[in-house]
Enzyme design. Structure first.
Site, PDB file in Angstrom:
ATOM      1  N   ARG A 300      11.626 -23.289  18.067  1.00 42.03           N
ATOM      2  CA  ARG A 300      11.043 -24.033  16.754  1.00 42.03           C
ATOM      3  C   ARG A 300       9.451 -23.637  16.614  1.00 42.03           C
ATOM      4  O   ARG A 300       8.201 -24.547  16.367  1.00 42.03           O
ATOM      5  CB  ARG A 300      10.677 -25.148  16.640  1.00 42.03           C
ATOM      6  CG  ARG A 300      12.072 -25.913  16.250  1.00 42.03           C
ATOM      7  CD  ARG A 300      12.028 -26.996  15.578  1.00 42.03           C
ATOM      8  NE  ARG A 300      13.797 -27.400  15.150  1.00 42.03           N
ATOM      9  CZ  ARG A 300      14.434 -28.094  15.895  1.00 42.03           C
ATOM     10  NH1 ARG A 300      14.318 -28.546  16.806  1.00 42.03           N
ATOM     11  NH2 ARG A 300      15.602 -28.359  15.467  1.00 42.03           N
ATOM     12  N   LYS A 322       0.410 -12.996   9.525  1.00 37.06           N
ATOM     13  CA  LYS A 322       1.892 -12.086   8.982  1.00 37.06           C
ATOM     14  C   LYS A 322       2.807 -11.804  10.015  1.00 37.06           C
ATOM     15  O   LYS A 322       2.580 -10.782  10.664  1.00 37.06           O
ATOM     16  CB  LYS A 322       1.585 -11.674   7.625  1.00 37.06           C
ATOM     17  CG  LYS A 322       1.471 -11.905   7.297  1.00 37.06           C
ATOM     18  CD  LYS A 322       0.750 -11.263   5.264  1.00 37.06           C
ATOM     19  CE  LYS A 322       0.363 -12.009   4.251  1.00 37.06           C
ATOM     20  NZ  LYS A 322       1.186 -10.703   3.244  1.00 37.06           N
ATOM     21  N   GLU A 364      -5.957   1.273   6.446  1.00 40.45           N
ATOM     22  CA  GLU A 364      -5.701   0.404   5.993  1.00 40.45           C
ATOM     23  C   GLU A 364      -7.211  -0.044   6.241  1.00 40.45           C
ATOM     24  O   GLU A 364      -8.036  -1.121   5.944  1.00 40.45           O
ATOM     25  CB  GLU A 364      -5.229  -0.693   7.517  1.00 40.45           C
ATOM     26  CG  GLU A 364      -3.594  -0.703   7.168  1.00 40.45           C
ATOM     27  CD  GLU A 364      -2.943  -1.845   6.041  1.00 40.45           C
ATOM     28  OE1 GLU A 364      -3.711  -1.741   5.637  1.00 40.45           O
ATOM     29  OE2 GLU A 364      -1.752  -1.365   6.127  1.00 40.45           O
ATOM     30  N   LYS A 406     -11.311  -8.784   7.084  1.00 43.91           N
ATOM     31  CA  LYS A 406      -9.513  -9.463   7.448  1.00 43.91           C
ATOM     32  C   LYS A 406     -10.180 -10.703   7.793  1.00 43.91           C
ATOM     33  O   LYS A 406      -9.158 -11.870   6.887  1.00 43.91           O
ATOM     34  CB  LYS A 406      -8.821  -8.540   8.115  1.00 43.91           C
ATOM     35  CG  LYS A 406      -7.096  -9.059   8.273  1.00 43.91           C
ATOM     36  CD  LYS A 406      -5.892  -8.266   8.308  1.00 43.91           C
ATOM     37  CE  LYS A 406      -5.057  -9.234   7.766  1.00 43.91           C
ATOM     38  NZ  LYS A 406      -3.482  -8.504   8.540  1.00 43.91           N
ATOM     39  N   GLU A 416      -1.909 -16.975   1.592  1.00 41.87           N
ATOM     40  CA  GLU A 416      -1.157 -15.918   0.476  1.00 41.87           C
ATOM     41  C   GLU A 416      -1.538 -16.981  -0.974  1.00 41.87           C
ATOM     42  O   GLU A 416      -0.813 -17.004  -0.954  1.00 41.87           O
ATOM     43  CB  GLU A 416      -0.892 -15.101   0.984  1.00 41.87           C
ATOM     44  CG  GLU A 416      -0.831 -13.612  -0.653  1.00 41.87           C
ATOM     45  CD  GLU A 416       0.021 -12.609   0.418  1.00 41.87           C
ATOM     46  OE1 GLU A 416      -0.279 -12.287   1.078  1.00 41.87           O
ATOM     47  OE2 GLU A 416       0.434 -12.350  -0.632  1.00 41.87           O
ATOM     48  N   ARG A 420      -5.946 -13.789  -0.788  1.00 38.86           N
ATOM     49  CA  ARG A 420      -5.099 -13.211   0.369  1.00 38.86           C
ATOM     50  C   ARG A 420      -4.329 -11.982   0.439  1.00 38.86           C
ATOM     51  O   ARG A 420      -4.066 -11.119   0.377  1.00 38.86           O
ATOM     52  CB  ARG A 420      -4.546 -13.564   1.496  1.00 38.86           C
ATOM     53  CG  ARG A 420      -3.625 -13.079   2.192  1.00 38.86           C
ATOM     54  CD  ARG A 420      -3.424 -13.735   3.189  1.00 38.86           C
ATOM     55  NE  ARG A 420      -3.468 -13.101   4.668  1.00 38.86           N
ATOM     56  CZ  ARG A 420      -2.795 -13.458   6.111  1.00 38.86           C
ATOM     57  NH1 ARG A 420      -2.557 -14.408   6.684  1.00 38.86           N
ATOM     58  NH2 ARG A 420      -2.018 -12.225   6.962  1.00 38.86           N
ATOM     59  N   ASN A 424      -3.157  -6.399   0.084  1.00 36.26           N
ATOM     60  CA  ASN A 424      -1.747  -6.425  -0.109  1.00 36.26           C
ATOM     61  C   ASN A 424      -2.349  -4.507  -0.937  1.00 36.26           C
ATOM     62  O   ASN A 424      -1.030  -3.864  -1.780  1.00 36.26           O
ATOM     63  CB  ASN A 424      -0.609  -6.645  -0.698  1.00 36.26           C
ATOM     64  CG  ASN A 424       0.649  -7.007   0.358  1.00 36.26           C
ATOM     65  OD1 ASN A 424       1.541  -6.214  -0.709  1.00 36.26           O
ATOM     66  ND2 ASN A 424       0.356  -7.381   0.721  1.00 36.26           N
ATOM     67  N   HIS A 427      -0.025  -1.752  -1.664  1.00 40.41           N
ATOM     68  CA  HIS A 427       1.004  -2.239  -0.773  1.00 40.41           C
ATOM     69  C   HIS A 427       2.383  -2.061  -1.749  1.00 40.41           C
ATOM     70  O   HIS A 427       3.561  -1.625  -1.205  1.00 40.41           O
ATOM     71  CB  HIS A 427       0.466  -3.511  -0.100  1.00 40.41           C
ATOM     72  CG  HIS A 427       0.550  -2.820   1.282  1.00 40.41           C
ATOM     73  ND1 HIS A 427      -1.083  -2.533   1.290  1.00 40.41           N
ATOM     74  CD2 HIS A 427       0.295  -3.948   2.418  1.00 40.41           C
ATOM     75  CE1 HIS A 427      -1.185  -3.327   2.444  1.00 40.41           C
ATOM     76  NE2 HIS A 427      -0.607  -2.925   3.492  1.00 40.41           N
ATOM     77  N   HIS A 431       5.546   0.065  -0.054  1.00 41.12           N
ATOM     78  CA  HIS A 431       6.576  -0.767  -0.096  1.00 41.12           C
ATOM     79  C   HIS A 431       7.435  -0.323   0.063  1.00 41.12           C
ATOM     80  O   HIS A 431       8.548  -0.123   0.784  1.00 41.12           O
ATOM     81  CB  HIS A 431       6.241  -2.137  -0.156  1.00 41.12           C
ATOM     82  CG  HIS A 431       5.404  -3.553   1.287  1.00 41.12           C
ATOM     83  ND1 HIS A 431       5.374  -4.750   1.015  1.00 41.12           N
ATOM     84  CD2 HIS A 431       4.638  -2.691   2.146  1.00 41.12           C
ATOM     85  CE1 HIS A 431       4.836  -4.527   2.513  1.00 41.12           C
ATOM     86  NE2 HIS A 431       4.551  -4.077   2.643  1.00 41.12           N
ATOM     87  N   HIS A 444       4.335   3.063   7.661  1.00 46.76           N
ATOM     88  CA  HIS A 444       4.083   1.998   6.562  1.00 46.76           C
ATOM     89  C   HIS A 444       2.512   2.645   6.301  1.00 46.76           C
ATOM     90  O   HIS A 444       1.930   2.658   5.387  1.00 46.76           O
ATOM     91  CB  HIS A 444       3.608   1.135   7.583  1.00 46.76           C
ATOM     92  CG  HIS A 444       2.553  -0.515   6.671  1.00 46.76           C
ATOM     93  ND1 HIS A 444       3.287  -0.655   5.251  1.00 46.76           N
ATOM     94  CD2 HIS A 444       1.529  -0.853   6.584  1.00 46.76           C
ATOM     95  CE1 HIS A 444       2.483  -1.348   4.952  1.00 46.76           C
ATOM     96  NE2 HIS A 444       1.683  -1.838   5.832  1.00 46.76           N
TER      97      HIS A 444
END
Ligand SMILES: O=C(O)C(=O)C[C@@H](O)[C@H](O)[C@H](O)COP(=O)(O)O
Length: 539
Positions: A300, A322, A364, A406, A416, A420, A424, A427, A431, A444
């Site tokens: 955890r 993330k 990026e 960032k 987010e 935030r 993206n 993206h 994606h 990516h």
């Protein structure tokens, strides 16, 4: 208050060859009394009158950098003078940062209360609209490197001058010494952590072990990076009888999945790792995301440190927490927000980076300029040749500025809730390309580069930017060695893929668009415009 007006103002004045004046110091010199004493004897209204008088007088002079008191803008006349006579730079600081900087300072009469945080929140709510009303330039001061802030201000001043005179070229250049180490921070209260950027950090055992708890460390890496840097990191971490072992995964986006995650858990359990164990991610974005997610869920939650070795992971994925894995139906669909304890971006590791990976990382970098900082975008355009040639100073600056941008977004919206999502940009399309082609076919960053061209095209179709700006984006992405045309997945498949996106709400596909360059909009798009972008965007 405590934003650094005096320090930054002094350096700025020196660099601009101007005289520096601090209005508080001026008032103290004229009255012969300290600011707290004036507050005590005369009260705040009287102090504000004195302050307004001094500002009126100083605004009548030429050639100076003036640092005003934080509350000076409460006076409407002072606001008008500053706006009319000066270029106003607002140094914005978070309440937590101001508190940390002013906690031992007894010269702040307004903060001598039982609950200074509450007082600061009230002051911020009252003053922020006025700062924004008068500011020509807004600089976030969450970064400890004063020189880099001054450099950003100089760039923005140059750009303001340029706006006023056509045919002007920006000459101000950020000076990053390739040998220097830069320290930034991601400010998230008790989850805050440092980002160190610089050469040979993998040798810096003292710095690395400062973020390691317990006597067991598991380094997660891949088959490409292990022969290059694993031994060096293992040696650095192995002092004080620490048990350091490694988990070496296959390399590639196609391995960011359950099987790799289980491989990490198997190794942690086989090595009897307890809750004090620290995971260290040594590699690119895939290794960082997998390791972070393993750290978030093993027992955890255990600590982890990011040691990114690709440009993409240094400018983006190692920062912000993330973590996760891909699902065949959608990218990064399973994961957690879980912050590392520290990020060490060793710029020496970029020496061995394949050219394709360098380009992927530049996507990026371009993204950060496009969404937040058009001056940075201009700088990338002017320096893309240097970046592609791996000029160390240029790369160091691109990494530092990307991390600053960032970190500031993440500080404002860690999980987010809204803002935030601007990270993206490119993206939604990117994606879809990655999942549609099969993970690992396109890197990516390649998919994001192409996705940014498509998002710029859609921004133009929606009337937010002109065709010339789309062309700038296309040219820059191409100059970074990235594809500008997408694979032809078929319209139905494109839509199906974009419908599986974490930003979507109530079935509507959300895009991050430019409105204009340097400023993002989070929005849905009319179907016919989206279809036009898809038709124009594929090879
Ligand atoms: O950190 C963020 O937030 C980002 O969106 C940065 C992206 O560049 C990065 O690729 C991120 O992993 C994408 O996240 P996702 O939530 O869109 O899967």
């Amino acid at each position: 208050m405590g934003a650094g007006k005096t320090t930054i103002g002094r350096i700025l004045a020196r660099k601009l060859g101007l005289r520096f004046v601090d209005s508080d110091h001026e008032i103290e010199a004229r009255t012969g009394a300290s600011i707290p004493l004036i507050f005590e004897i005369e009260g705040e209204p009287s102090f504000r009158r004195r302050e307004a008088e001094v500002i009126r007088e100083l605004c009548g002079q030429e050639g100076l950098v003036l640092a005003t008191g934080g509350g000076a803008i409460l006076n409407a006349e002072s606001r008008a003078f500053l706006k009319e006579r000066g270029t106003v730079i607002y140094l914005r600081a978070s309440v937590s940062n101001i508190l940390a900087r002013t906690s031992h300072d007894k010269n702040r009469p307004l903060l001598q209360t039982a609950d200074p945080r509450k007082k600061l929140e009230e002051l911020t709510a009252q003053r922020e609209p006025h700062y924004l009303e008068v500011a020509d330039i807004v600089i976030d001061t969450g970064r400890p490197n004063v020189q880099s802030m001054v450099q950003t201000i100089l760039m923005q001043l140059a750009s303001l001058e340029c706006e006023a005179s056509p045919n002007c070229v920006i000459h101000a250049e950020p000076s990053m010494n390739e040998q220097s180490k830069m320290l930034l921070s991601v400010d998230l209260d008790e989850r805050s952590y440092p980002i160190t950027i610089g050469p040979d950090l993998l040798f810096d055992a003292d710095a690395l072990v400062r973020h390691v708890s317990g006597n067991k460390v598991a380094i997660v890496t891949n088959t490409t990076v292990a022969p290059l840097y694993l031994e060096r990191l293992q040696t650095a971490l192995s002092g004080d009888g620490r048990d350091v072992f490694s988990i070496v995964l296959p390399d590639g986006e196609e391995y960011k999945n359950w099987a790799s995650l289980m491989q990490i858990f198997d190794a942690l359990l086989a090595n009897k790792c307890d809750r004090k164990t620290t995971l260290v991610a040594l590699g690119g974005g895939v290794i960082g995301d997998l390791t972070g997610y393993a750290a978030a869920s093993y027992m955890r939650g255990i600590g982890f440190v990011q040691v990114p070795t690709t440009l993409l992971s240094q400018v983006d994925s190692s920062v912000g927490g993330k973590t996760g894995i891909n699902h065949p139906l959608g990218k990064n669909m399973i994961g957690a927000f879980y912050q590392p304890r520290a990020v060490f971006a060793d710029t020496t590791t970029l020496d061995t980076l394949p050219a394709r990976e360098l380009s992927a990382g530049l996507a990026e970098v371009i993204k950060h300029g496009a969404i937040i900082d058009s001056v940075f975008f201009d700088w990338i355009e002017a320096n893309i040749g240097k970046l592609m040639a791996r000029d160390k100073g240029a790369l160091a600056y691109a990494i530092a500025r990307s991390c600053e941008i960032k970190a500031d977004v993440v500080r404002q919206d860690e999980r987010e809730g809204g803002l935030r999502a601007i990270l993206n940009f490119g993206h939604t399309f990117g994606h879809a390309i990655e999942a549609g082609m099969g993970y690992g076919q396109w890197l990516h960053g390649e998919a994001v580069g192409c996705g940014m061209v498509m998002a710029a095209d859609l921004s133009c179709r929606m009337g937010h930017i002109d065709q010339a700006t789309v062309e700038r984006m296309r040219k820059l992405v191409a100059a970074a060695g990235l594809p500008v045309k997408a694979p032809d997945l078929g319209t139905a498949r494109w839509l199906e893929l974009m419908e599986v996106d974490k930003k979507n709400e109530g079935g509507a596909i959300k895009f991050i668009l430019l409105k204009p360059l340097g400023s993002p909009a989070i929005t849905a798009a009319p179907q016919e415009l989206l279809l036009a972008t898809l038709a124009a965007g594929v090879a």
